[in-house]
Design a protein around this motif. Structure first.
Motif, PDB file in Angstrom:
ATOM      1  N   LEU A   1       0.813  -1.214   0.000  1.00 38.91           N
ATOM      2  CA  LEU A   1       0.000   0.000   0.000  1.00 38.91           C
ATOM      3  C   LEU A   1       0.847   1.265   0.000  1.00 38.91           C
ATOM      4  CD1 LEU A   1      -2.798  -1.003   2.541  1.00 38.91           C
ATOM      5  CD2 LEU A   1      -2.980  -0.884   0.054  1.00 38.91           C
ATOM      6  N   GLY A   2       2.038   1.203   0.542  1.00 38.01           N
ATOM      7  CA  GLY A   2       2.917   2.361   0.560  1.00 38.01           C
ATOM      8  C   GLY A   2       2.881   3.133   1.857  1.00 38.01           C
TER       9      GLY A   2
ATOM     10  N   HIS B   1      -5.938   2.083   7.152  1.00 37.22           N
ATOM     11  CA  HIS B   1      -6.936   2.697   8.022  1.00 37.22           C
ATOM     12  C   HIS B   1      -8.075   3.304   7.206  1.00 37.22           C
ATOM     13  CE1 HIS B   1      -8.559   6.289  10.135  1.00 37.22           C
ATOM     14  NE2 HIS B   1      -8.613   5.452  11.156  1.00 37.22           N
ATOM     15  N   HIS B   2      -7.746   3.894   6.051  1.00 37.11           N
ATOM     16  CA  HIS B   2      -8.786   4.514   5.229  1.00 37.11           C
ATOM     17  C   HIS B   2      -9.756   3.471   4.676  1.00 37.11           C
ATOM     18  CE1 HIS B   2      -6.614   8.042   5.868  1.00 37.11           C
ATOM     19  NE2 HIS B   2      -5.888   8.105   4.758  1.00 37.11           N
TER      20      HIS B   2
ATOM     21  N   SER C   1     -17.049  -5.852  -2.501  1.00 39.40           N
ATOM     22  CA  SER C   1     -15.634  -5.626  -2.755  1.00 39.40           C
ATOM     23  C   SER C   1     -14.799  -6.601  -1.932  1.00 39.40           C
ATOM     24  CB  SER C   1     -15.256  -4.178  -2.403  1.00 39.40           C
ATOM     25  OG  SER C   1     -13.858  -4.004  -2.438  1.00 39.40           O
ATOM     26  N   PRO C   2     -14.075  -7.526  -2.554  1.00 42.46           N
ATOM     27  CA  PRO C   2     -13.212  -8.430  -1.781  1.00 42.46           C
ATOM     28  C   PRO C   2     -12.137  -7.696  -0.997  1.00 42.46           C
ATOM     29  CG  PRO C   2     -13.519  -9.248  -4.021  1.00 42.46           C
ATOM     30  CD  PRO C   2     -14.091  -7.865  -3.986  1.00 42.46           C
ATOM     31  N   MET C   3     -11.645  -6.586  -1.530  1.00 39.98           N
ATOM     32  CA  MET C   3     -10.633  -5.828  -0.801  1.00 39.98           C
ATOM     33  C   MET C   3     -11.196  -5.238   0.479  1.00 39.98           C
ATOM     34  SD  MET C   3      -7.500  -4.781  -0.684  1.00 39.98           S
ATOM     35  CE  MET C   3      -6.825  -4.897  -2.341  1.00 39.98           C
ATOM     36  N   SER C   4     -12.409  -4.684   0.393  1.00 44.96           N
ATOM     37  CA  SER C   4     -13.032  -4.118   1.587  1.00 44.96           C
ATOM     38  C   SER C   4     -13.329  -5.201   2.619  1.00 44.96           C
ATOM     39  CB  SER C   4     -14.327  -3.383   1.195  1.00 44.96           C
ATOM     40  OG  SER C   4     -14.983  -2.880   2.334  1.00 44.96           O
TER      41      SER C   4
END
Length: 407
Positions: free
Chosen positions: A159-160, A166-167, A176-179
């Motif tokens: 993510l960097g 946190h966001h 959303s699989p990421m969420s």
């Protein structure tokens, strides 16, 4: 009648010039020397100094050359040898990939492995906790905390900035699989941490505030361990859903198999931890996990290498193919050693190491196979054309244009 305007004069002169140059094209010979000599004879006599000037001779030669070329073109159009253009074969659009290959590097493949290892270790710890095997429980809880911590490091590195994780918690999007993965990690991480910390209850003093904490930790760790085990299946499989939700051809087409492969790999890696850390008398749940995990992993890997047609090639060729084949061999060897050497601590440790190595190779093989399919445009265009052709042949009309009904 009014005289023609400038545009009409130009058009008339252009038409007359075309008639003068191409009117008798079929009668002109293909032999350049005779045409040139004919032009020289037209411009003068037999001697270069007889007749016209050198400039007129050059003009005659140029006119004859144009007439010769025009005659050749005329014969090709009028019934000569037909020129055939070879059929085009697809390679790429201007030699460039159609899809942008994933920018993920090896740390994301390592994240896939550590997430599965954490999930499998929590399941192993829950099995040891419920069956009264403290060695399995302790090894599973400590490994789960270490693995999920490594997963957080790999994820933040990709993510960097840590603030980006946190966001992701500001919204919860079920589609959303990421969420969903962010929330799964958020629920799993603290539970796995508390369960691992509870293993330190035995070294705390029995009196005072620390003694009170030592007496409360086992029950808290029991509940936290079960909570971590409850979220472990989602942690083990959501990364497979995440990869299949992308446009990468060999990942997207393998959406039924990737969660199965990742679930089996997680169980096998957790079983490897148990075989390494526990004595043979307490490794019964680990051996059963090894059999279940190997069955799921081998079944899913076989499916992605045979069911997808052309999109199975990236999983069979090159580096991904070598990694997946080595993973299958190590998985089979690890399960065989766990079943046949159930009374030997050395054989159990070797089997556990083989299962852990097989899990690493499987995750990296799946990762690099998808990246290879995105870099080659053939894996994007050819399946699209096959789907279009299948839909076209499935219609009532064989062609792509509907014929209007006769009136």
């Amino acid at each position: 009648m009014t005289p023609p305007g400038p545009v009409g004069d130009r058009f008339r002169r252009f038409r007359e010039r075309l008639a003068a140059e191409g009117g008798d094209r079929p009668q002109v010979s293909d032999d350049r020397p005779s045409a040139a000599s004919g032009a020289a004879a037209t411009s003068g006599g037999d001697h270069p100094n007889d007749g016209g000037t050198a400039a007129s001779s050059r003009r005659g030669d140029l006119t004859a050359r144009r007439s010769t070329e025009g005659g050749r073109r005329g014969r090709r159009r009028g019934g000569g040898e037909e020129l055939r253009v070879p059929e085009a074969e697809f390679t790429s659009y201007y030699g460039r990939p159609i899809l942008k290959a994933p920018v993920w590097k090896w740390d994301i493949a390592a994240y896939l492995f550590t997430g599965g290892l954490a999930a499998g270790s929590s399941l192993l710890a829950a099995g040891g906790q419920l069956t009264g095997r403290p060695a399995l429980r302790r090894a599973g809880r400590i490994t789960a905390l270490a693995a999920v911590s490594a997963s957080a490091v790999f994820l933040v590195k990709d993510l960097g900035r840590p603030a980006r994780f946190h966001h992701m918690l500001r919204v919860a999007k079920p589609t959303s699989p990421m969420s969903m993965g962010t929330w799964i990690l958020t629920a799993y991480g603290p539970a796995a941490g508390v369960a691992a910390i509870a293993e330190a209850a035995g070294v705390l003093p029995r009196h005072g505030l620390l003694g009170l904490a030592g007496r409360a930790l086992p029950s808290i760790g029991h509940a936290a361990g079960l909570l971590a085990a409850g979220t472990a299946p989602a942690l083990a499989t959501y990364t497979g859903v995440l990869l299949a939700d992308t446009a990468v051809p060999s990942w997207h087409e393998a959406y039924p198999e990737l969660p199965v492969i990742f679930a089996g790999s997680a169980l096998a890696s957790g079983a490897g931890v148990g075989l390494l850390a526990a004595p043979p008398a307490q490794a019964g749940p680990a051996r059963r996990m090894a059999v279940a995990g190997a069955a799921l992993e081998l079944y899913g890997a076989h499916r992605v290498e045979t069911r997808l047609g052309l999109l199975s090639e990236p999983y069979r060729l090159g580096r991904p193919g070598r990694l997946l084949r080595a993973g299958r061999l190590l998985t089979a060897g690890g399960v065989a050693g766990a079943l046949l050497g159930r009374h030997s601590r050395v054989v159990g440790a070797l089997s556990g190491t083989a299962l852990l190595a097989a899990s690493v190779l499987t995750r990296f093989g799946i990762f690099y196979g998808g990246v290879a399919s995105a870099r080659d445009p053939r894996y994007t265009v050819v399946p699209q054309r096959e789907r279009v052709e299948a839909r076209r042949t499935g219609m009532d009309l064989p062609s792509d244009r509907a014929v209007p009904p006769a009136v």
